[in-house]
Motif scaffolding. Structure first.
Motif, PDB file in Angstrom:
ATOM      1  N   GLY A 104       0.840  -1.200   0.000  1.00 37.71           N
ATOM      2  CA  GLY A 104       0.000   0.000   0.000  1.00 37.71           C
ATOM      3  C   GLY A 104       0.867   1.238   0.000  1.00 37.71           C
ATOM      4  N   VAL A 105       0.284   2.362  -0.368  1.00 39.61           N
ATOM      5  CA  VAL A 105       1.074   3.595  -0.400  1.00 39.61           C
ATOM      6  C   VAL A 105       1.399   4.038   1.026  1.00 39.61           C
ATOM      7  N   ASN A 106       2.484   4.784   1.157  1.00 34.00           N
ATOM      8  CA  ASN A 106       2.864   5.303   2.467  1.00 34.00           C
ATOM      9  C   ASN A 106       1.736   6.167   3.019  1.00 34.00           C
ATOM     10  N   GLY A 107       1.485   5.996   4.303  1.00 35.92           N
ATOM     11  CA  GLY A 107       0.454   6.800   4.947  1.00 35.92           C
ATOM     12  C   GLY A 107      -0.918   6.148   4.912  1.00 35.92           C
ATOM     13  N   SER A 108      -1.050   5.028   4.190  1.00 35.19           N
ATOM     14  CA  SER A 108      -2.370   4.403   4.086  1.00 35.19           C
ATOM     15  C   SER A 108      -2.763   3.698   5.389  1.00 35.19           C
ATOM     16  N   GLY A 109      -1.752   3.365   6.200  1.00 32.13           N
ATOM     17  CA  GLY A 109      -2.048   2.675   7.460  1.00 32.13           C
ATOM     18  C   GLY A 109      -1.492   1.262   7.518  1.00 32.13           C
ATOM     19  N   LYS A 110      -0.496   0.982   6.684  1.00 30.61           N
ATOM     20  CA  LYS A 110       0.099  -0.369   6.666  1.00 30.61           C
ATOM     21  C   LYS A 110       0.650  -0.762   8.035  1.00 30.61           C
ATOM     22  N   THR A 111       1.514   0.110   8.572  1.00 27.55           N
ATOM     23  CA  THR A 111       2.163  -0.201   9.846  1.00 27.55           C
ATOM     24  C   THR A 111       1.133  -0.454  10.936  1.00 27.55           C
ATOM     25  N   THR A 112       0.185   0.465  11.035  1.00 28.68           N
ATOM     26  CA  THR A 112      -0.856   0.367  12.058  1.00 28.68           C
ATOM     27  C   THR A 112      -1.654  -0.932  11.892  1.00 28.68           C
ATOM     28  N   THR A 113      -2.008  -1.250  10.656  1.00 32.08           N
ATOM     29  CA  THR A 113      -2.806  -2.447  10.391  1.00 32.08           C
ATOM     30  C   THR A 113      -2.018  -3.715  10.731  1.00 32.08           C
ATOM     31  N   GLY A 115       0.272  -3.935  12.981  1.00 26.72           N
ATOM     32  CA  GLY A 115       0.280  -3.999  14.444  1.00 26.72           C
ATOM     33  C   GLY A 115      -1.023  -4.544  14.995  1.00 26.72           C
ATOM     34  N   LYS A 116      -2.140  -4.051  14.451  1.00 29.61           N
ATOM     35  CA  LYS A 116      -3.454  -4.492  14.933  1.00 29.61           C
ATOM     36  C   LYS A 116      -3.673  -5.977  14.633  1.00 29.61           C
ATOM     37  N   LEU A 117      -3.320  -6.388  13.408  1.00 30.52           N
ATOM     38  CA  LEU A 117      -3.501  -7.800  13.031  1.00 30.52           C
ATOM     39  C   LEU A 117      -2.607  -8.692  13.883  1.00 30.52           C
ATOM     40  N   PHE A 136      14.190   1.271   3.687  1.00 34.82           N
ATOM     41  CA  PHE A 136      14.742   2.591   3.361  1.00 34.82           C
ATOM     42  C   PHE A 136      14.247   3.685   4.298  1.00 34.82           C
ATOM     43  N   ARG A 137      13.074   3.479   4.873  1.00 35.12           N
ATOM     44  CA  ARG A 137      12.511   4.531   5.730  1.00 35.12           C
ATOM     45  C   ARG A 137      12.749   4.170   7.193  1.00 35.12           C
ATOM     46  N   ALA A 138      13.736   4.833   7.786  1.00 36.12           N
ATOM     47  CA  ALA A 138      14.075   4.534   9.184  1.00 36.12           C
ATOM     48  C   ALA A 138      12.872   4.772  10.088  1.00 36.12           C
ATOM     49  N   MET A 249      -9.466  -1.600   4.521  1.00 35.40           N
ATOM     50  CA  MET A 249      -9.651  -0.155   4.396  1.00 35.40           C
ATOM     51  C   MET A 249      -9.555   0.495   5.761  1.00 35.40           C
ATOM     52  N   THR A 250      -8.662   1.480   5.870  1.00 31.48           N
ATOM     53  CA  THR A 250      -8.427   2.142   7.157  1.00 31.48           C
ATOM     54  C   THR A 250      -9.177   3.470   7.228  1.00 31.48           C
ATOM     55  N   LYS A 251      -9.187   4.034   8.406  1.00 35.45           N
ATOM     56  CA  LYS A 251      -9.701   5.385   8.671  1.00 35.45           C
ATOM     57  C   LYS A 251     -11.200   5.535   8.388  1.00 35.45           C
ATOM     58  N   LEU A 252     -11.925   4.454   8.626  1.00 40.81           N
ATOM     59  CA  LEU A 252     -13.385   4.535   8.474  1.00 40.81           C
ATOM     60  C   LEU A 252     -14.050   5.079   9.733  1.00 40.81           C
ATOM     61  N   ASP A 253     -13.238   5.513  10.695  1.00 42.26           N
ATOM     62  CA  ASP A 253     -13.803   6.098  11.912  1.00 42.26           C
ATOM     63  C   ASP A 253     -14.005   7.597  11.756  1.00 42.26           C
ATOM     64  N   GLY A 254     -13.484   8.176  10.691  1.00 45.16           N
ATOM     65  CA  GLY A 254     -13.615   9.622  10.486  1.00 45.16           C
ATOM     66  C   GLY A 254     -14.857   9.969   9.702  1.00 45.16           C
ATOM     67  N   ILE A 275     -11.622  -3.625   8.465  1.00 51.80           N
ATOM     68  CA  ILE A 275     -11.617  -2.167   8.345  1.00 51.80           C
ATOM     69  C   ILE A 275     -10.952  -1.557   9.587  1.00 51.80           C
ATOM     70  N   GLY A 276     -10.229  -0.485   9.343  1.00 49.34           N
ATOM     71  CA  GLY A 276      -9.597   0.251  10.441  1.00 49.34           C
ATOM     72  C   GLY A 276     -10.562   1.304  10.943  1.00 49.34           C
ATOM     73  N   VAL A 277     -10.785   1.288  12.255  1.00 48.44           N
ATOM     74  CA  VAL A 277     -11.767   2.226  12.821  1.00 48.44           C
ATOM     75  C   VAL A 277     -11.160   3.066  13.944  1.00 48.44           C
TER      76      VAL A 277
HETATM   77  P1  GDP Z   1       1.904   3.531   6.643  1.00 48.37           P
HETATM   78  O1  GDP Z   1       2.797   4.632   6.178  1.00 48.37           O
HETATM   79  O2  GDP Z   1       1.084   2.972   5.521  1.00 48.37           O
HETATM   80  O3  GDP Z   1       2.610   2.466   7.397  1.00 48.37           O
HETATM   81  O4  GDP Z   1       0.820   4.217   7.610  1.00 48.37           O
HETATM   82  P2  GDP Z   1       0.720   4.234   9.192  1.00 48.37           P
HETATM   83  O5  GDP Z   1       0.315   2.916   9.715  1.00 48.37           O
HETATM   84  O6  GDP Z   1       1.937   4.844   9.756  1.00 48.37           O
HETATM   85  O7  GDP Z   1      -0.540   5.202   9.384  1.00 48.37           O
HETATM   86  C1  GDP Z   1      -0.545   6.539   8.940  1.00 48.37           C
HETATM   87  C2  GDP Z   1      -1.422   7.358   9.874  1.00 48.37           C
HETATM   88  O8  GDP Z   1      -2.758   6.923   9.795  1.00 48.37           O
HETATM   89  C3  GDP Z   1      -1.027   7.244  11.332  1.00 48.37           C
HETATM   90  O9  GDP Z   1      -1.160   8.507  11.937  1.00 48.37           O
HETATM   91  C4  GDP Z   1      -2.059   6.280  11.912  1.00 48.37           C
HETATM   92  O10 GDP Z   1      -2.314   6.504  13.275  1.00 48.37           O
HETATM   93  C5  GDP Z   1      -3.268   6.607  11.073  1.00 48.37           C
HETATM   94  N1  GDP Z   1      -4.214   5.486  10.964  1.00 48.37           N
HETATM   95  C6  GDP Z   1      -3.986   4.228  10.525  1.00 48.37           C
HETATM   96  N2  GDP Z   1      -5.112   3.483  10.539  1.00 48.37           N
HETATM   97  C7  GDP Z   1      -6.097   4.288  11.020  1.00 48.37           C
HETATM   98  C8  GDP Z   1      -7.518   4.124  11.276  1.00 48.37           C
HETATM   99  O11 GDP Z   1      -8.140   3.072  11.049  1.00 48.37           O
HETATM  100  N3  GDP Z   1      -8.171   5.213  11.770  1.00 48.37           N
HETATM  101  C9  GDP Z   1      -7.534   6.397  12.011  1.00 48.37           C
HETATM  102  N4  GDP Z   1      -8.271   7.396  12.496  1.00 48.37           N
HETATM  103  N5  GDP Z   1      -6.235   6.588  11.772  1.00 48.37           N
HETATM  104  C10 GDP Z   1      -5.518   5.561  11.298  1.00 48.37           C
END
Ligand code: GDP
Length: 298
Positions: A104-113, A115-117, A136-138, A249-254, A275-277
């Protein structure tokens, strides 16, 4: 009897309850169908899918008088009909380790997802290892370590700039040696140079297949709901870069209600695993088509 008593005592009885506001009904006409289409398009559903949903809804119902609630109910039913076949949890296979490649693209929530999984699988008694494949990204590696600590799962790292495929190979070796159930591999999300990224992902896959020809068992594409229609082009792009098997799909809580998921289901039919909430470790939910349709139609 109160009516009788009322008459008997010569005074009007007060109604037990205020009468409900009359339900407004309108005949379904072209104008209404067009307005519905516009609403669905504004909800990120995309023109083609919006047209299909409204034409299904209108079929055999033109001229019928309907309330807003009835129309919402029909819309929600149409949407859940499209979403039901794709609402499937990530499949687990009788393999050890099972490899989950996360793209997925950077910022999409890969790392967070990841961690959650990892936390959910860990809680379910599975032994999980995470590989920080975006070498490459420290900052990405650090962030993944934070999530690994939260989830109670080890994170394999390599020096900055190490070939991600070499890290993936080492991670496979460790996962096998330690009898891990799951190996989750994070990957880079630089779309600026697609050719590089494609080669990088292909090399990771080639290398882990040396260890297990059936790997990766899942290739998850993480999408950000707030990017709206952009998610469609991300799926198109990543399907060319990797053999995407499912979506999160992340960020469905907004404020984003994720209408683009309907367009994605309609167009690609890829399973939606979760889904990320939210930003907390437990904020990953199974995808529920009915809840989703209801939230989308208000
Ligand atoms: P990566 O660059 O794809 O690894 O993205 P990150 O996992 O670092 O997430 C980027 C930003 O999105 C961070 O600030 C996370 O806290 C936020 N984020 C990820 N998943 C969710 C979600 O389901 N809901 C909300 N509100 N924020 C999220």
């Amino acid at each position: 009897t109160t009516g009788f008593l009322g008459r008997l005592f010569g005074r009007e009885e007060a109604p037990a309850r205020a009468p409900a506001a009359p339900v407004v009904r309108r005949a379904l006409d072209d104008d209404m169908v067009e307005q519905l289409e516009e609403l669905l398009i504004a909800a990120d559903m995309g023109v083609d899918t919006a047209l299909r949903v409204t034409s299904n809804l209108a079929e055999g119902r033109m001229g019928r008088r309907m309330s807003v609630a009835e129309i919402k109910g029909l819309l929600a039913a149409e949407i859940s009909r499209i979403m039901e076949p794709v609402a499937r949890p990530m499949p687990l296979y009788p393999r050890k380790p099972q490899v989950v490649l996360v793209v997925g693209v950077n910022g999409s929530g890969k790392t967070t997802t990841i961690g959650k999984l990892a936390s959910q699988f860990n809680a379910a008694g599975k032994k999980v290892i995470i590989a920080a494949g975006d070498t490459f990204r420290a900052a990405a590696v650090e962030q993944l370590q934070v999530w690994g600590d939260r989830a109670g799962v080890p994170v394999m790292k390599a020096d900055q700039g190490t070939d991600p495929a070499s890290l993936a190979f080492d991670a496979m070796t460790r996962a096998e040696a330690e009898g891990a159930d799951l190996l989750m591999i994070d990957t880079a999300g630089r779309l600026q140079n697609r050719q590089d990224l494609m080669e990088e992902l292909a090399k990771i896959v080639r290398v882990i297949r040396k260890k297990d020809p059936s790997a990766p068992h899942n290739t998850l594409l993480v999408l950000d709901a707030t990017t709206g229609q952009n998610a469609l082009s991300q799926v198109e792009t990543f399907r060319k870069l990797a053999d995407v098997s499912g979506l999160v799909m992340t960020k469905l809580d907004g404020t984003a209600k994720g209408g683009v998921l309907v367009a994605l289901a309609d167009k690609f039919g890829l399973p939606i695993h979760a889904i990320g909430v939210g930003e907390q470790i437990d904020d990953l939910a199974p995808f529920d088509p009915e809840d989703f349709a209801r939230a989308l139609t208000g």
